[in-house]
Design a protein around this motif. Structure first.
Motif, PDB file in Angstrom:
ATOM      1  N   LEU A  39      40.397  44.738  43.558  1.00  0.00           N
ATOM      2  CA  LEU A  39      40.893  44.076  42.353  1.00  0.00           C
ATOM      3  C   LEU A  39      41.684  42.813  42.711  1.00  0.00           C
ATOM      4  CD1 LEU A  39      42.021  47.133  40.200  1.00  0.00           C
ATOM      5  CD2 LEU A  39      39.911  45.787  39.990  1.00  0.00           C
ATOM      6  N   CYS A  40      42.483  42.889  43.773  1.00  0.00           N
ATOM      7  CA  CYS A  40      43.217  41.703  44.212  1.00  0.00           C
ATOM      8  C   CYS A  40      42.261  40.626  44.705  1.00  0.00           C
ATOM      9  CB  CYS A  40      44.216  42.072  45.307  1.00  0.00           C
ATOM     10  SG  CYS A  40      45.663  42.978  44.696  1.00  0.00           S
ATOM     11  N   GLY A  41      41.190  41.043  45.388  1.00  0.00           N
ATOM     12  CA  GLY A  41      40.186  40.083  45.839  1.00  0.00           C
ATOM     13  C   GLY A  41      39.493  39.402  44.683  1.00  0.00           C
ATOM     14  N   VAL A  42      39.324  40.102  43.576  1.00  0.00           N
ATOM     15  CA  VAL A  42      38.736  39.511  42.369  1.00  0.00           C
ATOM     16  C   VAL A  42      39.720  38.524  41.735  1.00  0.00           C
ATOM     17  CG1 VAL A  42      37.996  40.009  39.995  1.00  0.00           C
ATOM     18  CG2 VAL A  42      37.192  41.447  41.881  1.00  0.00           C
ATOM     19  N   VAL A  82      40.896  51.572  35.464  1.00  0.00           N
ATOM     20  CA  VAL A  82      40.724  50.403  36.345  1.00  0.00           C
ATOM     21  C   VAL A  82      41.188  49.135  35.644  1.00  0.00           C
ATOM     22  CG1 VAL A  82      39.025  48.948  37.498  1.00  0.00           C
ATOM     23  CG2 VAL A  82      38.870  51.425  37.703  1.00  0.00           C
ATOM     24  N   GLU A  83      40.851  48.996  34.381  1.00  0.00           N
ATOM     25  CA  GLU A  83      41.240  47.792  33.652  1.00  0.00           C
ATOM     26  C   GLU A  83      42.757  47.698  33.503  1.00  0.00           C
ATOM     27  OE1 GLU A  83      39.603  45.181  29.869  1.00  0.00           O
ATOM     28  OE2 GLU A  83      39.076  47.310  30.042  1.00  0.00           O
ATOM     29  N   ARG A  84      43.410  48.831  33.314  1.00  0.00           N
ATOM     30  CA  ARG A  84      44.875  48.820  33.243  1.00  0.00           C
ATOM     31  C   ARG A  84      45.490  48.373  34.570  1.00  0.00           C
ATOM     32  NH1 ARG A  84      46.737  54.436  31.577  1.00  0.00           N
ATOM     33  NH2 ARG A  84      48.645  53.697  32.566  1.00  0.00           N
ATOM     34  N   ASN A  90      47.533  41.625  37.809  1.00  0.00           N
ATOM     35  CA  ASN A  90      47.541  40.229  37.390  1.00  0.00           C
ATOM     36  C   ASN A  90      48.906  39.850  36.820  1.00  0.00           C
ATOM     37  OD1 ASN A  90      46.179  37.669  36.846  1.00  0.00           O
ATOM     38  ND2 ASN A  90      46.366  38.235  34.692  1.00  0.00           N
ATOM     39  N   ARG A  91      49.451  40.730  35.991  1.00  0.00           N
ATOM     40  CA  ARG A  91      50.754  40.467  35.384  1.00  0.00           C
ATOM     41  C   ARG A  91      51.856  40.392  36.447  1.00  0.00           C
ATOM     42  NH1 ARG A  91      50.201  44.047  31.952  1.00  0.00           N
ATOM     43  NH2 ARG A  91      51.310  45.755  32.970  1.00  0.00           N
ATOM     44  N   ALA A  92      51.806  41.300  37.407  1.00  0.00           N
ATOM     45  CA  ALA A  92      52.811  41.311  38.473  1.00  0.00           C
ATOM     46  C   ALA A  92      52.745  40.043  39.310  1.00  0.00           C
ATOM     47  CB  ALA A  92      52.627  42.543  39.358  1.00  0.00           C
ATOM     48  N   MET A  93      51.533  39.590  39.614  1.00  0.00           N
ATOM     49  CA  MET A  93      51.383  38.366  40.403  1.00  0.00           C
ATOM     50  C   MET A  93      51.908  37.152  39.646  1.00  0.00           C
ATOM     51  SD  MET A  93      47.638  38.679  42.190  1.00  0.00           S
ATOM     52  CE  MET A  93      47.105  40.163  43.045  1.00  0.00           C
TER      53      MET A  93
END
Length: 249
Positions: A39-42, A82-84, A90-93
């Protein structure tokens, strides 16, 4: 109570891991740690990737597709979890420049030792305990980069250096890979797992910053030919004014 805007609880991470483990054979789904890296790679790719494009890749590391007969309730529950997690990462980043990755517990022998009756891969055996713990997460990140090669193909030395800092935790097989790992271990040694996790998170944050301009770049649409006024003749050749012909729609 969990909502669509909250991160997964420990129990939900465990549930997701178990659900992925029941993916129909012969598919080899990602586990929770690999999924987190994926997910991070995406998220750090130089373009925004929609869920319909990245979700199927979590069900098989080699690119296989789920059969049409897959349980829709099972699939929907995995997608919801997975979507959560994707949104939480994304929000944390964006808000904090930081996230807590899902990595293996080095104190659990089952995570770092071969299964009963299996011989340990000599390449894996040569890895440090820290890299063994981070290997699944980084392998998931690499999976995203293989599925979506735009990041790896960027002509940017800073991107390449950041990827090397992550990939130091993958098995080094070629002389070049071994040399890169040796150089990083010498110039940027890792004291312990906490130090390695901090470097991993900072590296992902660096990649996100390096690709942000590309990811949110909006291309200006160019008109093919001059603008047609409402009182001009319609370009279709009808002889009528544009407002009375194709401009009336």
């Amino acid at each position: 109570m969990s909502t669509p805007n909250t991160d997964l609880t420990d129990a939900e991470f465990a549930e997701l891991d178990e659900l992925l483990a029941t993916t129909p054979a012969p598919l080899q789904a990602l586990d929770a740690s690999m999924l987190d890296g994926y997910l991070c790679g995406v998220l750090v790719q130089p373009r925004q990737i929609e869920i319909d494009e990245w979700l199927p890749n979590i069900f098989d590391y080699d690119g296989g597709q789920l059969p049409d007969a897959a349980d829709p309730v099972w699939h929907a529950r995995i997608q919801a979890l997975v979507e959560r997690r994707y949104k939480a990462l994304n929000r944390a980043m964006v808000e904090n420049g930081w996230f807590d990755p899902v990595v293996l517990d080095m104190d659990d022998p089952s995570n770092t030792e071969p299964a009963a009756g299996e011989e340990e891969d000599p390449v894996y055996a040569a890895m440090t305990p820290i890299s063994r713990a981070l290997l699944p997460w980084v392998a998931g990140f690499q999976h995203a980069c293989l599925c979506f090669p735009e990041l790896s193909e960027m002509p940017d030395d800073a991107v390449m250096a950041a990827l090397a800092r992550l990939y130091r935790h993958l098995p080094a097989e070629t002389p070049e890979e071994k040399e890169i790992v040796a150089t990083l271990d010498r110039e940027h040694p890792l004291k312990d797992l906490d130090d390695a996790i901090e470097e991993l998170v900072v590296t992902v944050a660096d990649l996100r910053d390096l690709t942000e301009e590309h990811r949110y770049k909006v291309e200006t649409l160019r008109r093919e030919g001059p603008k047609v006024g409402r009182n001009d003749p319609c370009p279709c050749g009808s002889g009528r004014k544009y407002k009375q012909c194709h401009g009336s729609n």
